[in-house]
Design a protein around this motif. Structure first.
Motif, short mmCIF file in Angstrom:
data_model
loop_
_atom_site.label_atom_id
_atom_site.label_comp_id
_atom_site.label_asym_id
_atom_site.label_seq_id
_atom_site.Cartn_x
_atom_site.Cartn_y
_atom_site.Cartn_z
N THR A 94 -16.41 -2.63 -20.29
CA THR A 94 -17.71 -2.05 -20.30
C THR A 94 -17.72 -1.56 -18.66
O THR A 94 -16.81 -1.98 -18.08
CB THR A 94 -19.06 -2.69 -20.58
OG1 THR A 94 -19.96 -2.11 -20.49
CG2 THR A 94 -19.27 -4.00 -19.88
N GLU A 133 -9.39 15.38 -16.71
CA GLU A 133 -7.95 14.91 -16.95
C GLU A 133 -6.89 15.06 -15.81
O GLU A 133 -5.63 15.38 -15.86
CB GLU A 133 -7.18 15.18 -18.19
CG GLU A 133 -8.02 15.08 -19.29
CD GLU A 133 -7.61 15.46 -20.67
OE1 GLU A 133 -6.95 14.80 -21.42
OE2 GLU A 133 -7.90 16.83 -21.12
N THR A 184 -17.60 9.02 -20.40
CA THR A 184 -16.77 8.83 -21.70
C THR A 184 -17.69 8.75 -22.99
O THR A 184 -16.96 9.32 -23.95
CB THR A 184 -16.11 7.40 -21.37
OG1 THR A 184 -17.16 6.30 -21.14
CG2 THR A 184 -14.95 7.25 -20.54
N LYS A 185 -18.86 8.51 -23.18
CA LYS A 185 -19.51 8.55 -24.30
C LYS A 185 -20.08 9.87 -24.63
O LYS A 185 -20.73 10.51 -23.73
CB LYS A 185 -20.44 7.53 -24.28
CG LYS A 185 -20.02 6.22 -23.88
CD LYS A 185 -19.32 5.34 -24.82
CE LYS A 185 -18.66 4.15 -24.20
NZ LYS A 185 -19.57 3.03 -24.82
N VAL A 234 -10.26 4.84 -13.51
CA VAL A 234 -11.27 3.91 -13.92
C VAL A 234 -10.37 2.69 -14.20
O VAL A 234 -9.14 2.84 -14.40
CB VAL A 234 -11.83 4.56 -15.20
CG1 VAL A 234 -12.70 5.77 -14.80
CG2 VAL A 234 -11.00 5.10 -16.18
N PRO A 235 -11.15 1.49 -14.11
CA PRO A 235 -12.49 1.17 -14.31
C PRO A 235 -12.90 1.33 -12.73
O PRO A 235 -12.07 1.12 -11.88
CB PRO A 235 -12.83 0.05 -14.65
CG PRO A 235 -11.54 -0.89 -14.54
CD PRO A 235 -10.33 0.22 -14.55
#
Lengths: 417, 105
Positions: free
Chosen positions: A298, A221, A199-200, A158-159
């Motif tokens: 973001t 991971e 992620t959240k 990421v991102p």
């Protein structure tokens, strides 16, 4: 005296900033020029649907120049570098263009060569990506022939553009193979460097449950160090292996190459370093970046380009009039998450607030963080809104740049985090 | 928040083991922090990364991601995983006494 606003990149961010600036800054005597290396504007949200035969590749492309309002100059040219000390953009032709304000909206560049073996013997045979039009089209043919084995969707790092797209791809693949009656002969696995599907926390819980219910395995991971197209396996940096028959890889993303050749402009991955609120580049006060090009904390998503676009145009106006940059971006992002079977979820969040359940844009509206047919219809209608509402820089009724708090159930955030 | 003792000094760390205040860190603490997270000995290569992490934090205000480390620390990503198993950027940040590198989204 006329001020030159030069915009690098005629994609989502560049086009809507140009059109909005033309409209909003007309009193300031500005000349607007958009530079891009080609004249093909791709509707990127459509790429997801191409592999499944739900969109024809050619239907996603329009002429870039035609998306710009009359009076905006369009120049087809390749950018070599930007000299922020002398306010000049150097082009491959040897010419250079001077600017008073520069907007960088050159998006991402896929860094395929950064992953060992990714462009090797498996590329185009058992390794594909849907992050380019050609790749999505080739994958469409590969999926049509795929009848049994392991389908692995791998995020290198990421991102990435639209972080939910790989999750959507897995769910559409589940739908696609069920329609064909061969789902039980195919394993679908998502491989991610993150410690969850998203992620959240609240959103991760919802999406992980959804994937599990569809029999999609998630390996977390996993930092892919090598794609071995001969023995058909992914190898992580710490030596773990995932075997595949068909790999759909999201390559490492970086910014545009010219950013790396422009002193002080970008970070290690060539994303332009900016103030996350004003979108002004750290290197110079008259340089801004928008869309996927800046290093904002973001998601890289069209909605971010859209919401930040209004902020950038306002701040360009402030800058040209010698005022403080008072328009501040809050990181507002929203995305539809296609979940197959004519349903979709919608998430809406910003720098501070994770995706929460509720409704958008207000207490009455589309359901958030929940599968619904309405969201799927929303996702399909969005394509029209993109070409006729967002790119022209119109104000969309009810949709504001800043994230609405109304309609969201905040009590869940405490429990989730 | 908990209190950990490294090189005879008490420091506050968060629930994951990252320093709350990077300024209280010194080089003597590093081998003990490393030990407590499963890195038995710090080689010269480890130190190259740790010093790079400190430098990045001091100049930019945050620690680099593993990609950024691989591009600019002089140590390849593959070797970073050998030196700091599992999550090189996170582990090296802990040992260097700096906050968790920004998780990308």
């Amino acid at each position: 005296m006329t001020k030159n606003i030069v915009i690098l990149g005629g994609g989502t961010g560049g086009t809507l900033v140009a059109n909005r600036a033309k409209k909003v800054l007309h009193d300031l005597d500005v000349a607007i020029t958009v530079i891009d290396q080609d004249n093909e504007h791709l509707y990127q949200p459509g790429l997801l649907f191409v592999p499944f035969g739900l969109k024809a590749p050619e239907s996603l492309v329009r002429n870039r120049k035609n998306q710009l309002k009359r009076g905006i100059n369009f120049l087809k040219a390749e950018v070599v570098s930007v000299d922020t000390a002398s306010n000049r953009v150097h082009l491959a032709s040897g010419d250079s263009i001077s600017y008073d304000v520069l907007v960088i909206s050159t998006g991402n560049t896929l860094q395929i060569e950064e992953t060992e073996g990714l462009s090797g013997s498996g590329w185009g045979k058992n390794v594909f990506t849907f992050y380019t039009l050609e790749g999505a089209d080739a994958l469409n043919r590969a999926l049509a022939k795929f009848s049994e084995g392991k389908l692995v969707v791998d995020i290198i790092d990421v991102p990435i553009k639209c972080p939910v797209a790989p999750l959507e791809f897995c769910q559409l693949a589940d739908w696609y193979f069920k329609q064909k009656g061969i789902r039980d002969q195919i394993e679908i696995t998502l491989v991610t460097p993150l410690d969850g599907a998203f992620t959240k926390p609240v959103c991760n819980r919802e999406l992980s449950g959804l994937l599990r219910s569809k029999g999609i395995e998630v390996i977390t991971e996993f930092n892919t160090g090598q794609v071995d197209g001969v023995s058909k396996k992914l190898v992580s940096y710490d030596g773990r292996e995932v075997a595949y028959d068909l790999a759909v890889v999201v390559p490492l993303h970086g910014g545009a190459d010219f950013v790396g050749r422009s002193p002080g402009l970008g970070d290690e991955l060539n994303f332009v370093t900016v103030d996350e609120f004003t979108l002004q580049a750290k290197v110079a006060p008259n340089v801004f970046a928008i869309g996927d090009a800046p290093n904002l904390p973001t998601s890289k998503a069209g909605s971010v380009a859209h919401f930040a676009g209004e902020i950038v145009v306002e701040n360009i106006g402030h800058y040209l009039q010698g005022e403080p940059l008072s328009a501040l971006f809050d990181g507002h992002t929203n995305c539809f998450i296609e979940s197959g079977f004519h349903k979709a979820l919608l998430i809406d969040f910003n720098y501070e607030t994770e995706p929460l359940p509720g409704h958008y844009p207000s207490a009455i509206g589309l359901p958030l963080l929940r599968e619904s047919k309405l969201n799927h219809i929303g996702k399909l209608l969005f394509e029209k809104l993109y070409w006729y509402g967002i790119l022209p820089g119109r104000n969309i009724p009810g949709i504001k740049s800043l994230m609405p708090r109304m309609g969201k159930r905040f009590e869940n955030q405490e429990k989730g985090s | 928040m908990t209190v950990a003792t490294y090189a005879g000094k008490e420091v506050t760390v968060n629930s994951e083991g990252f320093f709350e205040d990077p300024s209280v860190w010194d080089e003597e603490m590093a081998p003990e922090i490393a030990n407590s997270f499963g890195v038995p000995e710090l080689s010269e290569r480890h130190w190259q990364v740790i010093k790079f992490m400190r430098h990045e934090y001091e100049t930019k205000g945050e620690g680099p991601s593993v990609r950024a480390l691989g591009k600019s620390s002089g140590v390849s990503i593959k070797e970073l995983y050998e030196l700091f198993p599992k999550g090189p950027a996170k582990l090296a940040a802990k040992i260097a006494g700096i906050p968790k590198p920004h998780g990308c989204i």
